[in-house]
Scaffold this motif. Structure first.
Motif, PDB file in Angstrom:
ATOM      1  N   TYR A  51       0.738  -1.313   0.091  1.00  0.00           N
ATOM      2  CA  TYR A  51      -0.039   0.048  -0.008  1.00  0.00           C
ATOM      3  C   TYR A  51       0.714   1.396   0.113  1.00  0.00           C
ATOM      4  CZ  TYR A  51       0.256   0.002   5.165  1.00  0.00           C
ATOM      5  OH  TYR A  51       0.661   0.325   6.602  1.00  0.00           O
ATOM      6  N   HIS A  53       3.163   2.323   1.760  1.00  0.00           N
ATOM      7  CA  HIS A  53       3.532   3.014   2.906  1.00  0.00           C
ATOM      8  C   HIS A  53       5.247   3.026   3.069  1.00  0.00           C
ATOM      9  CE1 HIS A  53       3.458   3.828   7.646  1.00  0.00           C
ATOM     10  NE2 HIS A  53       4.888   3.399   7.362  1.00  0.00           N
ATOM     11  N   ASN A  87      -3.410   1.373  15.559  1.00  0.00           N
ATOM     12  CA  ASN A  87      -3.168   2.860  15.381  1.00  0.00           C
ATOM     13  C   ASN A  87      -4.366   3.594  15.490  1.00  0.00           C
ATOM     14  OD1 ASN A  87      -4.076   2.215  12.966  1.00  0.00           O
ATOM     15  ND2 ASN A  87      -1.852   2.284  12.108  1.00  0.00           N
ATOM     16  N   LEU A  92     -10.225  10.374  19.875  1.00  0.00           N
ATOM     17  CA  LEU A  92     -11.706  10.154  19.617  1.00  0.00           C
ATOM     18  C   LEU A  92     -12.323   9.010  20.214  1.00  0.00           C
ATOM     19  CD1 LEU A  92     -11.078  11.028  15.660  1.00  0.00           C
ATOM     20  CD2 LEU A  92     -11.493  12.611  17.482  1.00  0.00           C
ATOM     21  N   ARG A 103     -13.923  10.369   6.542  1.00  0.00           N
ATOM     22  CA  ARG A 103     -13.634  11.631   5.872  1.00  0.00           C
ATOM     23  C   ARG A 103     -12.498  11.817   5.016  1.00  0.00           C
ATOM     24  NH1 ARG A 103     -14.535  15.969  10.037  1.00  0.00           N
ATOM     25  NH2 ARG A 103     -12.596  15.389  10.680  1.00  0.00           N
ATOM     26  N   PHE A 105     -11.617   9.424   3.289  1.00  0.00           N
ATOM     27  CA  PHE A 105     -11.774   8.867   1.847  1.00  0.00           C
ATOM     28  C   PHE A 105     -12.723   9.586   1.209  1.00  0.00           C
ATOM     29  CE2 PHE A 105      -9.978   5.421   4.183  1.00  0.00           C
ATOM     30  CZ  PHE A 105      -9.396   4.336   3.152  1.00  0.00           C
TER      31      PHE A 105
ATOM     32  N   ARG B  20      -9.343  16.696  11.453  1.00  0.00           N
ATOM     33  CA  ARG B  20      -9.310  15.909  12.394  1.00  0.00           C
ATOM     34  C   ARG B  20      -8.676  16.504  13.637  1.00  0.00           C
ATOM     35  NH1 ARG B  20      -5.772  15.004  15.841  1.00  0.00           N
ATOM     36  NH2 ARG B  20      -5.962  13.089  16.826  1.00  0.00           N
ATOM     37  N   ASP B  23     -11.182  18.652  15.256  1.00  0.00           N
ATOM     38  CA  ASP B  23     -12.183  17.852  15.941  1.00  0.00           C
ATOM     39  C   ASP B  23     -11.550  17.285  17.347  1.00  0.00           C
ATOM     40  OD1 ASP B  23     -13.915  18.284  14.002  1.00  0.00           O
ATOM     41  OD2 ASP B  23     -13.710  16.192  13.103  1.00  0.00           O
ATOM     42  N   ALA B  24     -10.557  16.778  17.239  1.00  0.00           N
ATOM     43  CA  ALA B  24      -9.919  16.384  18.865  1.00  0.00           C
ATOM     44  C   ALA B  24      -9.672  17.562  19.512  1.00  0.00           C
ATOM     45  CB  ALA B  24      -8.475  15.796  18.381  1.00  0.00           C
ATOM     46  N   LEU B  95       1.004   7.664  18.914  1.00  0.00           N
ATOM     47  CA  LEU B  95      -0.368   7.234  18.595  1.00  0.00           C
ATOM     48  C   LEU B  95      -0.202   6.565  17.391  1.00  0.00           C
ATOM     49  CD1 LEU B  95      -2.064  10.319  19.864  1.00  0.00           C
ATOM     50  CD2 LEU B  95      -1.520   8.061  21.121  1.00  0.00           C
ATOM     51  N   LYS B  96       0.673   6.743  16.522  1.00  0.00           N
ATOM     52  CA  LYS B  96       0.701   6.083  15.281  1.00  0.00           C
ATOM     53  C   LYS B  96      -0.267   6.537  14.401  1.00  0.00           C
ATOM     54  CE  LYS B  96       3.968   3.061  16.499  1.00  0.00           C
ATOM     55  NZ  LYS B  96       5.428   3.565  15.921  1.00  0.00           N
ATOM     56  N   THR B  97      -0.837   7.915  14.537  1.00  0.00           N
ATOM     57  CA  THR B  97      -1.787   8.357  13.503  1.00  0.00           C
ATOM     58  C   THR B  97      -1.447   8.681  12.318  1.00  0.00           C
ATOM     59  OG1 THR B  97      -2.307   9.686  15.769  1.00  0.00           O
ATOM     60  CG2 THR B  97      -3.686  10.347  13.819  1.00  0.00           C
ATOM     61  N   ASP B  99       0.825   7.059  10.598  1.00  0.00           N
ATOM     62  CA  ASP B  99       0.509   5.718   9.930  1.00  0.00           C
ATOM     63  C   ASP B  99      -0.626   5.212   9.462  1.00  0.00           C
ATOM     64  OD1 ASP B  99       3.349   5.324  10.221  1.00  0.00           O
ATOM     65  OD2 ASP B  99       3.223   4.010  12.052  1.00  0.00           O
ATOM     66  N   ALA B 100      -1.755   5.697  10.281  1.00  0.00           N
ATOM     67  CA  ALA B 100      -3.172   5.098  10.137  1.00  0.00           C
ATOM     68  C   ALA B 100      -3.543   5.993   8.773  1.00  0.00           C
ATOM     69  CB  ALA B 100      -3.971   5.401  11.253  1.00  0.00           C
ATOM     70  N   ILE B 101      -3.155   7.215   8.900  1.00  0.00           N
ATOM     71  CA  ILE B 101      -3.727   8.216   7.820  1.00  0.00           C
ATOM     72  C   ILE B 101      -3.257   7.833   6.541  1.00  0.00           C
ATOM     73  CG2 ILE B 101      -4.435  10.610   7.111  1.00  0.00           C
ATOM     74  CD1 ILE B 101      -4.240  11.368  10.088  1.00  0.00           C
ATOM     75  N   ILE B 102      -1.871   7.586   6.416  1.00  0.00           N
ATOM     76  CA  ILE B 102      -1.252   7.345   5.245  1.00  0.00           C
ATOM     77  C   ILE B 102      -1.619   6.026   4.413  1.00  0.00           C
ATOM     78  CG2 ILE B 102       0.581   9.004   5.391  1.00  0.00           C
ATOM     79  CD1 ILE B 102       2.517   6.637   5.967  1.00  0.00           C
ATOM     80  N   ALA B 103      -2.632   5.262   5.278  1.00  0.00           N
ATOM     81  CA  ALA B 103      -3.133   4.179   4.614  1.00  0.00           C
ATOM     82  C   ALA B 103      -4.282   4.522   3.933  1.00  0.00           C
ATOM     83  CB  ALA B 103      -3.335   2.855   5.631  1.00  0.00           C
ATOM     84  N   THR B 104      -4.844   5.691   3.860  1.00  0.00           N
ATOM     85  CA  THR B 104      -5.938   6.003   3.297  1.00  0.00           C
ATOM     86  C   THR B 104      -5.419   6.894   1.892  1.00  0.00           C
ATOM     87  OG1 THR B 104      -6.172   8.285   4.415  1.00  0.00           O
ATOM     88  CG2 THR B 104      -6.966   6.516   5.641  1.00  0.00           C
ATOM     89  N   VAL B 258       9.434   9.687   8.340  1.00  0.00           N
ATOM     90  CA  VAL B 258       8.266   8.518   8.402  1.00  0.00           C
ATOM     91  C   VAL B 258       8.468   7.250   7.234  1.00  0.00           C
ATOM     92  CG1 VAL B 258       5.705   8.347   8.533  1.00  0.00           C
ATOM     93  CG2 VAL B 258       6.784  10.119   9.410  1.00  0.00           C
ATOM     94  N   ILE B 259       8.784   7.918   6.026  1.00  0.00           N
ATOM     95  CA  ILE B 259       8.753   6.661   4.951  1.00  0.00           C
ATOM     96  C   ILE B 259       9.880   5.795   4.775  1.00  0.00           C
ATOM     97  CG2 ILE B 259       8.319   6.519   2.690  1.00  0.00           C
ATOM     98  CD1 ILE B 259       5.830   7.275   3.959  1.00  0.00           C
TER      99      ILE B 259
END
Ligand SMILES: Nc1ncnc2c1ncn2[C@@H]1O[C@H](COP(=O)(O)OP(=O)(O)OP(=O)(O)O)[C@@H](O)[C@H]1O
Ligand SMILES: [Mg+2]
Lengths: 310, 260
Positions: A51, A53, A87, A92, A103, A105, B20, B23-24, B95-97, B99-104, B258-259
């Motif tokens: 993907y 990463h 993760n 939230l 969002r 997406f 994001r 909102d937090a 929090l690896k936030t 990492d989570a976001i770059i999978a989108t 990060v990458i």
């Protein structure tokens, strides 16, 4: 069968370390495919390249017919990722995690809300809608990560050790949910150390070790070809090995000594087992276990029963 | 090396990250405001009123008047900096936030850029509230003060970007002490917020010429008290240039981090 992931000579290096060493594999539409391998085999590195990463060092990779290096966004729109480490967004709540992810997406608000409700129900998280992430158990967190990965109705779901560290109930729930996705046409690529997980979920597996794929095939076929149908575990003193080997020399049986156990791998057929037990009855053993060969045997035969840290 | 200095490709999707973060923030904003505004308001009251009583006028102003503009600007600096140091580091490492976001569909460039925009917003929130406080003290007496919000945006953006660049090198939370104690805090004291630079030893005023906050403080004073001069356009340019530079560089540095 239409291939949705095509890898040729896929390589990942970190400096001098070769994490993935030129592997080839093809994953088809609707297929459930597993990467098995010990710690450090290169499973996570492989998934991360799929993907985008982690940029690939060398080789070719097509995901959904596209090149990840040039069309990462379009690929990522169509896949879901459950990474090895949770993760989740700890700032939230459960519901907000799903909505905020939707969002990313670009999903319209209404649809996101509908999809989030659907997924919370699917993953049995409705009661936790307003909970903060820290208040969830390990199993619930993992289910939420999975729900989040499904938010965009992915064509391919990538799962890096989806159930590591969970209790049996939690694992079974996740397996059931993953199997039920099959009818929707989702393809699944997972990594795992658990042989039962691979047996439960995968149509085909690739066994990885030290950055290479050392065997590929359906779990049952691989076990039958590489291990045999049944296994006899003999707990005997190593001094007696020679005697056992002599008494079965005329039979076509592979053996392996590891720790306190001598393993005998039997090809098809119960008659052989009968002959064998008759012959071994006289040898002084503390225990004899006769059982079906499993993926675990395959795995240990291929990667070695000794613990080797790469 | 060239990778670090090129212009990163950022898409509009970085706004998703800003949303994001917003909102937090909205869940805990009271606590956060207290953290960002407690200090500058305390300085304003304690130093301005307290210390001010014992001081003569400076450049024709009371001490309270003298320090007020700089405190508006430095509150922006600190709020933006804390967000893009501790805040971003927490999201990236613990929090690896990221990492989570770059999978989108978002890229790492989008994520970092969104965080910088959010840091800028935090700086704007602090600066704007401090500006209102200073107004409530009756200290604003020029229409030129209408330019202050622009200055606040610029300062916030500059320090959000600069801080993000620092964060890209940091391995542990403690390492931020280098950036904050050795860079931000001295800058706070030696950029003319609390004392006029021309009364300090020569070397201090030379050093202060290299501190971006110095120009921001001078501009803020010129605007709030209605004495615009050449320092306003020149100073703004001197802030904008580095801000854009560090914005690009910090995104590239974070990408490299990060990458892998
Ligand atoms: N960012 C990195 N920098 C340097 N080396 C790395 C990095 N990530 C992974 N490696 C190395 O690459 C090799 C493969 O790691 P990888 O995480 O892919 O293994 P894995 O099969 O997922 O292992 P596990 O089952 O423990 O998760 C290991 O030797 C690991 O130390
Ligand atoms: Mg792994």
């Amino acid at each position: 069968m239409v291939p949705i992931i095509l890898a040729k000579g896929l390589t990942k290096r970190f400096g001098d370390l070769i994490a993935v060493d030129g592997i080839d594999f093809t994953i088809h539409e609707r297929e459930y495919f597993g990467f098995l391998g010990p710690n450090g085999a290169g499973k996570t590195s492989t998934i991360r390249m799929l993907y985008g990463h982690s940029p690939m060092t060398d080789g070719q990779l097509k995901v959904l017919g596209l090149d990840i290096r040039t069309t990462a966004r379009r690929i990522k729109e169509q896949i879901g990722v459950v990474s090895q480490e949770n993760n989740l967004d700890t700032d939230l709540s459960v519901l907000e995690n799903l909505l905020v992810y939707a969002r990313y997406f670009n999903m319209p608000k209404r649809e996101a809300r509908r999809r989030a409700d659907e997924l919370m129900a699917f993953m049995q998280l409705e009661a936790k809608e307003k909970s903060r992430v820290e208040q969830l158990s390990g199993g619930m967190k993992r289910r939420l990560v999975l729900a989040r990965a499904l938010i965009n109705r992915p064509k391919i779901l990538l799962l890096d050790e989806p159930t590591t560290g969970l209790d049996p109930q939690a694992r079974h729930l996740i397996w059931q949910r993953l199997r039920s996705l099959k009818s929707g046409g989702t393809a699944l690529v997972l990594t795992t150390h658990y042989m039962d997980e691979a047996a439960q979920l995968c149509d085909r597996v690739a066994v990885m070790d030290a950055g290479r794929i050392i065997a590929t095939g359906s779990p049952q076929e691989l076990v039958r070809e590489r291990v045999g149908a049944e296994v006899l575990e003999l707990r005997i003193a190593p001094a007696l090995d020679a005697q056992v080997l002599r008494s079965i020399a005329d039979l076509d049986i592979e053996t392996e000594r590891y720790g306190d156990t001598l393993y005998l791998y039997l090809p098809e057929g119960h008659t052989l087992a009968k002959t064998l037990t008759d012959r071994l009855i006289g040898i002084n053993h503390s225990e004899m276990i006769h059982r079906q060969a499993t993926l675990e045997d395959l795995f240990l035969r291929l990667t070695g029963r000794e613990l080797v840290e790469h | 090396m060239n990778d670090i200095f090129r212009i990163p490709s950022v898409s509009w999707r970085c706004l998703r990250v800003w949303q994001r973060d917003r909102d937090a923030y909205m869940k805990f904003y009271k606590l956060s405001l207290l953290g960002n505004l407690g200090d500058p308001i305390l300085y304003l009251v304690a130093m301005g009123y307290g210390l001010g009583r014992f001081l003569n006028q400076i450049e024709g102003m009371t001490y309270l008047e003298f320090i007020a503009p700089g405190l508006v600007i430095s509150s922006s600096m600190f709020a933006a900096s804390f967000e893009c140091t501790y805040g971003s580091f927490l999201r990236m490492i613990y929090l690896k936030t990221y990492d989570a976001i770059i999978a989108t569909p978002l890229s790492i460039e989008d994520v970092v850029s969104g965080d910088i925009l959010w840091g800028t917003t935090k700086g704007m929130i602090s600066g704007t509230i401090m500006f209102a406080v200073v107004g409530a003290f009756g200290l604003i007496d020029s229409v030129w003060a209408a330019g202050i919000p622009l200055l606040i945006v610029l300062v916030s953006f500059l320090f959000a970007s600069l801080s993000m660049a620092a964060t890209s090198f940091v391995k542990t939370f403690e390492a931020f002490n280098y950036y904050i104690t050795l860079f931000l805090t001295p800058m706070f004291f030696f950029s003319g917020v609390f004392f006029p630079l021309n009364r300090l030893p020569d070397w201090v005023s030379v050093v202060s010429k290299f501190l971006p906050l110095t120009y921001a403080v001078e501009i803020s004073r010129a605007l709030i008290y209605g004495q615009p001069s050449w320092i306003v356009p020149v100073g703004l340019a001197l802030l904008l240039g580095p801000a854009l530079f560090f914005y690009c560089v910090s995104i590239n540095l974070m990408k490299r981090r990060v990458i892998q």
